[in-house]
Write a protein that holds these residues in place. Structure first.
Motif, mmCIF file in Angstrom:
data_model
loop_
_atom_site.group_PDB
_atom_site.id
_atom_site.type_symbol
_atom_site.label_atom_id
_atom_site.label_comp_id
_atom_site.label_asym_id
_atom_site.label_seq_id
_atom_site.Cartn_x
_atom_site.Cartn_y
_atom_site.Cartn_z
ATOM 1 N N SER A 126 -15.867 54.797 1.865
ATOM 2 C CA SER A 126 -14.869 55.768 1.425
ATOM 3 C C SER A 126 -14.140 55.278 0.181
ATOM 4 C CB SER A 126 -13.889 56.070 2.560
ATOM 5 O OG SER A 126 -13.094 54.950 2.816
ATOM 6 N N ARG A 127 -14.076 53.940 -0.031
ATOM 7 C CA ARG A 127 -13.396 53.455 -1.241
ATOM 8 C C ARG A 127 -14.353 53.323 -2.408
ATOM 9 N NH1 ARG A 127 -9.968 48.577 1.477
ATOM 10 N NH2 ARG A 127 -8.860 49.850 3.004
ATOM 11 N N GLY A 128 -15.654 53.522 -2.189
ATOM 12 C CA GLY A 128 -16.626 53.453 -3.276
ATOM 13 C C GLY A 128 -16.798 52.064 -3.845
ATOM 14 N N TYR A 129 -16.820 51.020 -2.999
ATOM 15 C CA TYR A 129 -17.024 49.663 -3.480
ATOM 16 C C TYR A 129 -18.459 49.446 -3.940
ATOM 17 C CZ TYR A 129 -12.563 47.968 -1.585
ATOM 18 O OH TYR A 129 -11.236 47.743 -1.342
ATOM 19 N N SER A 130 -18.632 48.566 -4.944
ATOM 20 C CA SER A 130 -19.977 48.152 -5.342
ATOM 21 C C SER A 130 -20.485 47.106 -4.347
ATOM 22 C CB SER A 130 -19.946 47.561 -6.742
ATOM 23 O OG SER A 130 -19.273 46.324 -6.687
ATOM 24 N N LEU A 131 -21.743 46.651 -4.522
ATOM 25 C CA LEU A 131 -22.313 45.710 -3.554
ATOM 26 C C LEU A 131 -21.480 44.430 -3.472
ATOM 27 C CD1 LEU A 131 -24.508 44.934 -1.569
ATOM 28 C CD2 LEU A 131 -25.856 44.077 -3.458
ATOM 29 N N LEU A 132 -21.130 43.883 -4.662
ATOM 30 C CA LEU A 132 -20.369 42.628 -4.681
ATOM 31 C C LEU A 132 -18.988 42.820 -4.046
ATOM 32 C CD1 LEU A 132 -20.879 39.793 -5.603
ATOM 33 C CD2 LEU A 132 -19.749 40.327 -7.765
ATOM 34 N N GLN A 133 -18.346 43.932 -4.393
ATOM 35 C CA GLN A 133 -17.024 44.229 -3.814
ATOM 36 C C GLN A 133 -17.122 44.369 -2.301
ATOM 37 O OE1 GLN A 133 -16.244 47.668 -6.272
ATOM 38 N NE2 GLN A 133 -14.381 46.736 -7.097
ATOM 39 N N SER A 134 -18.222 45.005 -1.836
ATOM 40 C CA SER A 134 -18.398 45.183 -0.388
ATOM 41 C C SER A 134 -18.504 43.852 0.323
ATOM 42 C CB SER A 134 -19.650 46.003 -0.093
ATOM 43 O OG SER A 134 -19.580 47.236 -0.702
ATOM 44 N N VAL A 135 -19.288 42.929 -0.276
ATOM 45 C CA VAL A 135 -19.473 41.633 0.374
ATOM 46 C C VAL A 135 -18.147 40.885 0.437
ATOM 47 C CG1 VAL A 135 -20.623 39.420 0.222
ATOM 48 C CG2 VAL A 135 -21.886 41.479 -0.267
ATOM 49 N N VAL A 136 -17.399 40.899 -0.683
ATOM 50 C CA VAL A 136 -16.102 40.214 -0.696
ATOM 51 C C VAL A 136 -15.166 40.842 0.328
ATOM 52 C CG1 VAL A 136 -14.072 39.745 -2.098
ATOM 53 C CG2 VAL A 136 -16.328 39.469 -3.066
ATOM 54 N N PHE A 137 -15.193 42.160 0.404
ATOM 55 C CA PHE A 137 -14.356 42.867 1.368
ATOM 56 C C PHE A 137 -14.724 42.468 2.793
ATOM 57 C CE2 PHE A 137 -13.717 46.906 3.854
ATOM 58 C CZ PHE A 137 -12.355 46.780 3.965
ATOM 59 N N ALA A 138 -16.045 42.395 3.071
ATOM 60 C CA ALA A 138 -16.497 42.025 4.416
ATOM 61 C C ALA A 138 -16.049 40.612 4.767
ATOM 62 C CB ALA A 138 -18.010 42.145 4.518
ATOM 63 N N VAL A 139 -16.186 39.691 3.804
ATOM 64 C CA VAL A 139 -15.779 38.306 4.065
ATOM 65 C C VAL A 139 -14.261 38.237 4.291
ATOM 66 C CG1 VAL A 139 -15.590 36.018 3.054
ATOM 67 C CG2 VAL A 139 -17.714 37.283 2.843
ATOM 68 N N GLY A 140 -13.503 38.942 3.461
ATOM 69 C CA GLY A 140 -12.045 38.934 3.606
ATOM 70 C C GLY A 140 -11.615 39.519 4.937
ATOM 71 N N ALA A 141 -12.215 40.666 5.295
ATOM 72 C CA ALA A 141 -11.814 41.332 6.533
ATOM 73 C C ALA A 141 -12.142 40.471 7.741
ATOM 74 C CB ALA A 141 -12.515 42.684 6.649
ATOM 75 N N SER A 142 -13.353 39.862 7.743
ATOM 76 C CA SER A 142 -13.690 39.070 8.928
ATOM 77 C C SER A 142 -12.918 37.759 8.928
ATOM 78 C CB SER A 142 -15.189 38.834 9.023
ATOM 79 O OG SER A 142 -15.735 38.537 7.777
ATOM 80 N N GLY A 143 -12.574 37.244 7.727
ATOM 81 C CA GLY A 143 -11.706 36.074 7.672
ATOM 82 C C GLY A 143 -10.341 36.396 8.256
ATOM 83 N N GLY A 144 -9.819 37.589 7.940
ATOM 84 C CA GLY A 144 -8.545 38.018 8.501
ATOM 85 C C GLY A 144 -8.609 38.126 10.012
ATOM 86 N N TYR A 145 -9.739 38.637 10.518
ATOM 87 C CA TYR A 145 -9.933 38.756 11.959
ATOM 88 C C TYR A 145 -9.926 37.372 12.606
ATOM 89 C CZ TYR A 145 -12.370 39.974 16.311
ATOM 90 O OH TYR A 145 -12.725 40.109 17.617
ATOM 91 N N THR A 146 -10.688 36.428 11.982
ATOM 92 C CA THR A 146 -10.747 35.067 12.525
ATOM 93 C C THR A 146 -9.361 34.425 12.518
ATOM 94 O OG1 THR A 146 -12.896 34.964 11.465
ATOM 95 C CG2 THR A 146 -12.051 32.929 12.360
ATOM 96 N N LEU A 147 -8.624 34.630 11.416
ATOM 97 C CA LEU A 147 -7.278 34.051 11.310
ATOM 98 C C LEU A 147 -6.379 34.574 12.414
ATOM 99 C CD1 LEU A 147 -5.320 32.403 9.512
ATOM 100 C CD2 LEU A 147 -4.827 34.517 8.293
ATOM 101 N N ALA A 148 -6.406 35.898 12.627
ATOM 102 C CA ALA A 148 -5.553 36.485 13.654
ATOM 103 C C ALA A 148 -5.940 35.974 15.036
ATOM 104 C CB ALA A 148 -5.649 38.007 13.610
ATOM 105 N N MET A 149 -7.251 35.882 15.302
ATOM 106 C CA MET A 149 -7.716 35.393 16.603
ATOM 107 C C MET A 149 -7.257 33.960 16.827
ATOM 108 S SD MET A 149 -9.561 37.347 18.585
ATOM 109 C CE MET A 149 -11.103 36.963 19.335
ATOM 110 N N TYR A 150 -7.349 33.143 15.755
ATOM 111 C CA TYR A 150 -6.978 31.725 15.870
ATOM 112 C C TYR A 150 -5.488 31.592 16.182
ATOM 113 C CZ TYR A 150 -6.049 26.929 14.594
ATOM 114 O OH TYR A 150 -5.634 25.642 14.626
ATOM 115 N N LEU A 151 -4.650 32.304 15.402
ATOM 116 C CA LEU A 151 -3.201 32.225 15.609
ATOM 117 C C LEU A 151 -2.834 32.665 17.026
ATOM 118 C CD1 LEU A 151 -1.904 33.739 12.265
ATOM 119 C CD2 LEU A 151 -1.708 31.383 13.027
ATOM 120 N N MET A 152 -3.460 33.756 17.439
ATOM 121 C CA MET A 152 -3.154 34.320 18.749
ATOM 122 C C MET A 152 -3.552 33.362 19.863
ATOM 123 S SD MET A 152 -1.830 36.936 19.757
ATOM 124 C CE MET A 152 -1.493 37.613 21.323
ATOM 125 N N SER A 153 -4.759 32.748 19.738
ATOM 126 C CA SER A 153 -5.208 31.888 20.838
ATOM 127 C C SER A 153 -4.347 30.635 20.909
ATOM 128 C CB SER A 153 -6.680 31.534 20.657
ATOM 129 O OG SER A 153 -6.879 30.913 19.420
#
Lengths: 194, 228
Positions: A126-153
């Motif tokens: 929906s945001r129209g990211y290019s391939l490189l932008q998509s990969v960076v977005f995926a890494v950032g989003a899953s990094g954020g998920y990992t960070l939140a899981m770590y803090l919470m645990s």
């Protein structure tokens, strides 16, 4: 096309709009599995792999769909790709690390219905990211998920020993900590500039 | 269903009532997806900042639940056991695609407010849970009723959270002003942390209420024993 810079996308998805704490994605696993640090972090790594791979595959699938004018198949194809990636991860972990496989148990196949995983391809489309932008977005989003899981645990492992009121044990305590973490993450807003 | 009568809530997706009507009623309250099972947390927290969004999201989820339960129940004897989850997800994804286009056609502002959370109904564990636990083992009519019951229960749960967040965070209810023009809104409740806190408060008060009811039942039982 979207012309956000790569570093902005990374910081935005990691901290400003953290997937778990400010967009509310992947809540089920966040509340369900964040009890033990080791399990939480390992599961987050599996999720990171699935998110990144399915983000790349979904990018190409979406281009095919747009070319052939069949965008209404998008949700169905995305979920099929994710299910296939989860299956692959499951087979890989079972082969290389059977003890980890047993430890993660039912939560491994449940990555398919983790909304954080489906949300990444949906957002990048929906945001129209290019391939490189998509990969960076995926890494950032899953990094954020990992960070939140770590803090919470970490927080929950400490709470195990503390003397909580009886009423607020379990889900109530988890949600309250999540709320406080979310308040803390609001402090990041405004970073990166408008 | 005997466990329910003594006020013990059963946790988990796998409750399996005997018939359609019972399924409909238990989805509404005894097994309410928001307050008792605590499932489908993402939309529960993300879109509950106004009651209007809650009702729209609840109805969209209910539509998907009824469609997927009906279809899964129809094909339940044709699907091999090994591929059943994948088949259910495809059925759900089809229903979600329909509802995605429906909401866009009915109201663009609501579609924009709910954003990605309409397509994300695919990943809502309530829908897959009901398909696996109930629709795959019961006739079409009962499955559809179960979907409707759980859907209405979900809408009710969302609206309870949404009402608190909208009244405190914006001073309005369904868009109408509650406290008059001088009200200073408690913006925290419109922001993400407010969602977490509101749900936590609701869950704690539900537990407190259930415990009080149970204690009263125990006391009443003891009193009647003494009298005998």
């Amino acid at each position: 096309m979207n012309n956000e810079s790569l570093s902005f996308i990374l910081i935005d998805s990691l901290l400003l709009h953290n997937f778990v704490l400010s967009v509310f994605l992947g809540m089920c696993s966040f509340i369900g599995i964040s009890g033990k640090r080791a399990t939480a972090v390992r599961l987050s790594l599996a999720v990171t792999f699935v998110i990144t791979m399915s983000s790349i595959l979904c990018y190409f699938t979406n281009r095919l769909l747009v070319q052939s004018g069949t965008e209404y198949l998008r949700i169905i194809l995305y979920i099929v790709i994710i299910a296939a990636m989860v299956q692959l991860t499951e087979m890989f972990i079972k082969k290389t690390n059977p003890s980890l496989f047993r430890q993660l148990g039912i939560f491994l196949p449940l990555i398919t219905t983790n909304c954080a995983v489906l949300a990444v391809p949906l957002f990048q489309t929906s945001r129209g990211y290019s391939l490189l932008q998509s990969v960076v977005f995926a890494v950032g989003a899953s990094g954020g998920y990992t960070l939140a899981m770590y803090l919470m645990s970490e927080a929950r492992e400490r709470l195990e020993l503390s003397d909580l009121p009886d009423l607020s044990r379990g889900a109530v305590a988890t949600l309250t900590i999540a709320g406080i973490l979310s308040l803390a993450f609001m402090g990041f807003s405004g970073m990166g500039g408008e | 269903m005997s466990q329910h009568k003594d006020g013990e809530a059963q946790h988990g997706v796998a409750y399996n009532p005997n018939n359609g009507l019972e399924a409909f009623l238990s989805g509404l309250w005894e097994q309410n997806p928001v307050f008792v099972q605590v499932l489908g947390m993402c939309p529960t927290l993300a879109i509950t900042n106004t009651v209007r969004n809650c009702i729209a999201m609840g109805l969209a989820t209910m539509f998907v639940l009824v469609c997927s339960n009906t279809l899964v129940s129809m094909i339940r004897k044709l699907v091999p056991k090994q591929v059943r989850i994948a088949t259910y997800i495809l059925v759900i994804a089809t229903a979600v695609t329909v509802v995605d286009y429906l909401v866009k056609a009915i109201s663009v502002p609501i579609y924009q407010a709910l954003g990605p959370f309409i397509p994300l109904i695919v990943a809502n564990c309530i829908v897959l849970g009901r398909a696996e636990a109930f629709a795959a083992r019961n006739p079409v009519g009962a499955a559809a009723l179960d979907g409707a019951g759980v859907g209405i229960g979900f809408t009710f749960g969302l609206s309870c959270i949404g009402a608190i967040r909208e009244v405190l965070g914006a001073g309005t209810l369904l868009g109408f002003s509650v406290f008059g023009p001088n009200f200073q809104p408690w913006v925290l409740f419109q922001l993400p942390p407010g969602g977490f806190f509101t749900l936590a408060i609701w869950l704690a008060s539900m537990t407190a209420w259930k415990r009080r009811r149970q204690n009263r039942l125990v006391l009443a039982a003891q009193a009647s024993e003494v009298r005998v």
